[in-house]
Design a protein around this motif. Structure first.
Motif, short mmCIF file in Angstrom:
data_model
loop_
_atom_site.label_atom_id
_atom_site.label_comp_id
_atom_site.label_asym_id
_atom_site.label_seq_id
_atom_site.Cartn_x
_atom_site.Cartn_y
_atom_site.Cartn_z
N PHE A 1 35.26 -54.54 21.84
CA PHE A 1 35.57 -53.11 21.76
C PHE A 1 36.94 -52.84 22.42
O PHE A 1 37.17 -53.26 23.56
CB PHE A 1 34.50 -52.28 22.46
N PHE B 1 28.70 -47.27 14.46
CA PHE B 1 29.67 -46.72 15.41
C PHE B 1 29.45 -45.23 15.60
O PHE B 1 30.39 -44.48 15.89
CB PHE B 1 31.10 -47.01 14.94
N TYR C 1 34.35 -44.68 22.21
CA TYR C 1 35.04 -45.48 21.20
C TYR C 1 36.52 -45.12 21.19
O TYR C 1 36.88 -43.94 21.10
CB TYR C 1 34.45 -45.23 19.81
#
Length: 368
Positions: free
Chosen positions: A301, A334, A342
């Motif tokens: 990530f 997601f 994110y």
């Protein structure tokens, strides 16, 4: 989903005030509610609201824990008589009453925790006593590990974890995680699953600090029962995800195995926050023997500083038959979650087979 802090609604607090009034007629339910909800209640997060509830009770009852103890016991009995179940998270504030009024009276505070932890777990509060009375608290935890009540035994393991989420840090435990091994030795095969789960979490904490200590602890414990093997596997979960060969070997994963054919494809190279990334895996072997496979995928990530933080996700465990094949299609969501932010940009994904990494691919995460 409503934030957890909203569990303390006006009706809930008023009802608590009524229970307190049954214990102490000087506490008026409406006045108690007013005290709790006084500004800046609306701006307070969960831990601050827990602290506020405890503060208001201590203000009303005043005095050291020796004067409050009987009221606490009577309150818990009253709540139980009204059908409120044990191990009840909203009442965790009862522990804060002890830390606010009892740090100078170790013995009475331990009696209080013995009662409260069954009703609403005390693992966070006991750590304040480690801070102030380390040796005495350590000895108390050893005693509690032999207690007849499962939730008290659980406290002996959970409250002494080196890296307890939400709990204040105890440097002495983190530097010397082995000091509680005799407690874990007593409890790892406890008849109660919630106790065993705590031991597994404690051992997993230690594995991040001293892997060899946990590997040695687990080494000769396999094969007693399938349930206990699950506890050991949960204890080793971080080492398994890191591909530790000793940990994988305990579960008969052959870390030297390689597929004859391996294909890994992404359905798209760009994905928006809120959507999912789909990928496919195909693998085969020529071996004449069955192969036990641990299948995982690892996502890198993108972080706020532009670097990557990695997390491993399970795809499952399979037995690959001689000359067999495995095909998997998987979607990774997601969708926004409270535990992760994110950041748009380049992310990575790779496949792990028995701890070995294959085919790292890049994809772009876009704003939704």
């Amino acid at each position: 989903m409503e934030p957890l802090k909203e569990m303390y609604s006006r009706d809930w607090v008023l009802n608590l005030g009524s229970h307190l009034n049954a214990v102490d007629s000087n506490i008026k339910p409406l006045e108690f509610q007013k005290q709790v909800f006084s500004s800046p209640w609306k701006e307070m997060e969960l831990k601050e609201r827990i602290n506020r509830l405890a503060e208001v009770v201590v203000q009303n009852w005043q005095g050291p824990i020796a004067n409050i103890f009987s009221n606490l016991v009577t309150l818990i009995d009253s709540l139980r008589n009204q059908g409120i179940s044990d191990f009840n998270f909203p009442y965790i504030f009862l522990n804060d009453i002890v830390t606010k009024s009892g740090l100078s009276d170790f013995e009475t505070s331990m009696k209080a925790f013995e009662k409260i932890t069954v009703f609403s777990s005390s693992e966070f509060a006991i750590r304040f006593f480690y801070k102030q009375h380390f040796d005495k608290t350590l000895k108390q935890m050893f005693l509690w590990s032999k207690h007849k009540e499962p939730m008290v035994r659980r406290l002996a393991s959970e409250g002494s974890r080196p890296m307890l989420p939400w709990g204040i840090g105890i440097p002495e435990i983190k530097k010397n995680p082995e000091i509680h091994l005799s407690i874990l030795e007593s409890l790892w095969d406890d008849p109660n699953e919630i106790v065993r789960r705590s031991v597994a979490n404690h051992l997993n904490d230690i594995s991040k600090l001293n892997p060899e200590l946990v590997l040695e602890f687990c080494r000769h414990k396999f094969g007693k029962t399938s349930e206990l093997d699950k506890t050991l596997k949960h204890s080793l979960r971080t080492l398994l995800k890191k591909g530790n060969t000793k940990a994988l070997g305990f579960f008969s994963y052959n870390t030297k195995w390689k597929p004859e054919k391996f294909k890994f494809s992404l359905s798209q190279k760009k994905v928006k926050v809120g959507n999912a990334l789909e990928f496919k895996i195909y693998l085969s072997q020529n071996s004449k023997d069955k192969t036990k496979l641990r299948l995982e995928y690892k996502i890198g990530f993108r972080l706020s500083n532009g670097k990557h933080g990695f997390k491993v996700f399970q795809l499952g465990e399979r037995i690959l038959m001689p000359s067999g094949t495995i095909e998997i299609t998987k979607k990774h969501s997601f969708a926004p979650i409270t535990t992760r932010v994110y950041y748009p940009g380049t992310h990575t994904i790779s496949i792990l087979l028995n701890g070995n990494e294959y085919d790292l691919r890049k994809f772009e995460l876009k704003r939704g």
